[in-house]
Design an enzyme around this catalytic site. Sequence first.
Site, PDB file in Angstrom:
ATOM      1  N   HIS A   1       0.836  -1.199   0.000  1.00  0.00           N
ATOM      2  CA  HIS A   1       0.000   0.000   0.000  1.00  0.00           C
ATOM      3  C   HIS A   1       0.870   1.248   0.000  1.00  0.00           C
ATOM      4  O   HIS A   1       1.665   1.455   0.929  1.00  0.00           O
ATOM      5  CB  HIS A   1      -0.920   0.012   1.221  1.00  0.00           C
ATOM      6  CG  HIS A   1      -1.828   1.205   1.264  1.00  0.00           C
ATOM      7  ND1 HIS A   1      -1.759   2.163   2.250  1.00  0.00           N
ATOM      8  CD2 HIS A   1      -2.815   1.597   0.426  1.00  0.00           C
ATOM      9  CE1 HIS A   1      -2.671   3.083   2.027  1.00  0.00           C
ATOM     10  NE2 HIS A   1      -3.323   2.765   0.924  1.00  0.00           N
TER      11      HIS A   1
ATOM     12  N   HIS B   1      -7.630   8.001  -5.265  1.00  0.00           N
ATOM     13  CA  HIS B   1      -8.035   6.606  -5.411  1.00  0.00           C
ATOM     14  C   HIS B   1      -9.138   6.433  -6.458  1.00  0.00           C
ATOM     15  O   HIS B   1      -9.316   5.333  -6.996  1.00  0.00           O
ATOM     16  CB  HIS B   1      -8.551   6.046  -4.083  1.00  0.00           C
ATOM     17  CG  HIS B   1      -7.496   5.906  -3.022  1.00  0.00           C
ATOM     18  ND1 HIS B   1      -7.150   6.924  -2.177  1.00  0.00           N
ATOM     19  CD2 HIS B   1      -6.724   4.846  -2.680  1.00  0.00           C
ATOM     20  CE1 HIS B   1      -6.202   6.493  -1.356  1.00  0.00           C
ATOM     21  NE2 HIS B   1      -5.915   5.238  -1.634  1.00  0.00           N
TER      22      HIS B   1
ATOM     23  N   ARG C   1      -6.932  10.605  24.868  1.00  0.00           N
ATOM     24  CA  ARG C   1      -8.131  11.406  25.148  1.00  0.00           C
ATOM     25  C   ARG C   1      -8.212  12.519  24.115  1.00  0.00           C
ATOM     26  O   ARG C   1      -7.377  13.415  24.078  1.00  0.00           O
ATOM     27  CB  ARG C   1      -8.060  12.000  26.564  1.00  0.00           C
ATOM     28  CG  ARG C   1      -9.207  12.993  26.883  1.00  0.00           C
ATOM     29  CD  ARG C   1     -10.534  12.264  26.994  1.00  0.00           C
ATOM     30  NE  ARG C   1     -11.607  13.126  27.478  1.00  0.00           N
ATOM     31  CZ  ARG C   1     -12.601  13.595  26.732  1.00  0.00           C
ATOM     32  NH1 ARG C   1     -12.644  13.319  25.428  1.00  0.00           N
ATOM     33  NH2 ARG C   1     -13.567  14.326  27.260  1.00  0.00           N
TER      34      ARG C   1
ATOM     35  N   CYS D   1      -6.511  11.652  33.122  1.00  0.00           N
ATOM     36  CA  CYS D   1      -7.770  12.333  32.865  1.00  0.00           C
ATOM     37  C   CYS D   1      -8.492  12.537  34.187  1.00  0.00           C
ATOM     38  O   CYS D   1      -8.494  11.655  35.058  1.00  0.00           O
ATOM     39  CB  CYS D   1      -8.628  11.507  31.919  1.00  0.00           C
ATOM     40  SG  CYS D   1     -10.237  12.254  31.548  1.00  0.00           S
TER      41      CYS D   1
ATOM     42  N   TYR E   1     -14.913  20.380  33.883  1.00  0.00           N
ATOM     43  CA  TYR E   1     -13.747  20.243  34.751  1.00  0.00           C
ATOM     44  C   TYR E   1     -13.778  21.235  35.910  1.00  0.00           C
ATOM     45  O   TYR E   1     -12.791  21.889  36.233  1.00  0.00           O
ATOM     46  CB  TYR E   1     -12.451  20.380  33.938  1.00  0.00           C
ATOM     47  CG  TYR E   1     -12.352  19.360  32.840  1.00  0.00           C
ATOM     48  CD1 TYR E   1     -11.971  18.055  33.115  1.00  0.00           C
ATOM     49  CD2 TYR E   1     -12.679  19.691  31.515  1.00  0.00           C
ATOM     50  CE1 TYR E   1     -11.903  17.092  32.103  1.00  0.00           C
ATOM     51  CE2 TYR E   1     -12.620  18.744  30.505  1.00  0.00           C
ATOM     52  CZ  TYR E   1     -12.236  17.452  30.805  1.00  0.00           C
ATOM     53  OH  TYR E   1     -12.169  16.512  29.804  1.00  0.00           O
TER      54      TYR E   1
END
Length: 557
Positions: free
Chosen positions: A128, A152, A224, A272, A409
């Site tokens: 590829h 493509h 994240r 996190c 948060y």
Amino acid sequence: MSLRNLLIRTIHQKNTFINFASVAVRSNQNKHEHSEQRSKYYGKAVAAAALGSVLIGSSISEHMDKKKVSISKHKTETTSEQIVEAGAKRPDLPTYRADEVSKHDTKASFWVTYKHGVYDVTEFLPSHPGGEQILNAAGLSIEPFWNVYGMHKTQEVYKLLETYRIGNLHEDDVVDHTDDELWVKEPFRDKRLIVKTAKPFNAEIPAKLQIEHFDTPNELFYVRQHMPVPELDASDHRIRVLIKDESTIIKEFTLQELDQFERHSIRAALMCAGNRRSEMNKVKPVKGISWAGGAISNAVWSGVYLRDVLLSCGVDPEHTEGKHVIFTGSDIDATGVNFSTSIPLDMALNPNGRILLATQMNGVTLPADHGYPLRVVVPGAPAVRSVKWLESITVSYEESPSHWHQKDYRSFNPSKTWETADFPSAPPVYSLPVTSAICDPQDGERVPVRDGFIEVRGYAYSGGGAKILRVDISPDRGESWVQADRVVADEAPHQKHYAWTLWTARVPVSKDQKEVELWAKATDSNFNTQPEKFDDIWNIRGILSNAYHKVTVKLQH
């Protein structure tokens, strides 16, 4: 040369030309280059791309005129004269459901779909021309990728694709992939990660892999994201610094110009704020990704201190009260808004804070998922403050105006609901509490008992520069505690300690016990200890989820 090899070679050449042109387009859009230079470069590149396309198309056509090639694939024969429209239904082939196709997602067996077609392209993978990008389509449709990479969509490529045709996709599984185009250029991710959401991509590291390495391998570091990963180039990336004061000061640095500052490395875990949210969710439903304990990883980060850059731009370290540092990334949401958050200026200038503008992770260039080519690393704070793909820093009397800072948060007590929560009055979270987790054994596992003991392993961490003093394990719901006797930790001292700690404990069990509930808690160098229950720390966003970690295991005597 076979038709297939010719197609592979020429597609690769064509991609090279097109990539050259796309670089020129980006260069042409770069406001930092002189217009004359841009025009000259852009014109040459586009001309080269056009010429390349003509030459490639001619070579394939000439080859096709000279030789007709048939390729046998899965006992079906398709010649260049018999090629049907790519992805059209083939009544002579079997039908597959999407879930069956999705199981073929490894290099050993790699299937994809295109419209109604199912294709086994395992043999094609090494050839590829786009490299590992194709791996993102494992067991899925290549249609959204081709919608973005338009090179493509030629008869030659369609013919090549159809030589790998093995079946039809069930009618019920054929979907419109238009909305997937935003995510086509995402980096390839390690299959061992536990995917929580695919778009945007969020994934945690499996528990037992967490404790196999003190510094988490880059490919296993938890991910994240809030939006698609932006495409950036280190060679032309700039960081803009704005100082909003009596007179606004604006400076820009290339990554090469940042090298004027002394380079530093720090070992720091990023976690996190929602890590272990799934446990808090058992008390009462919360909003957010259902992280288990895998939204934390440890690494060595290298770059220059934010403090040094800000001082060089004229920031006054004696007058920080009421000021903030806003970090803005290059990732953009569907409405065109860049991701942004902020920290207090005195936090940014604290020498113990060791906040980095990082370009490397574990000794190599930042991976795309982790902020290439530049990110902030704010150790000891929720990872959301460590903004990736950093493009600007603003010193201001205002906090970041973004949704992620103003409406997320922030800390609330257990009685607040979404209807009663007042986000502007709630304090933003800039540090993390002490936490720990048992990684091995996992809940429900069978554990061998040796000489009356079982081995328990896990991690512990505390924010704000605090070290882990000890980790205690209870086999009897808090009646007694065993201190972990093998600990691996960074040497950094209290107030400058930002890495996690890995620990191992030998826990005694009775001969007649068939199972045991294990509790884990850690104590940090501020002598803070984890709370016992989630009930008392529950909050609507499920953040700061740090109660005792508890697992129940079966004993194998």
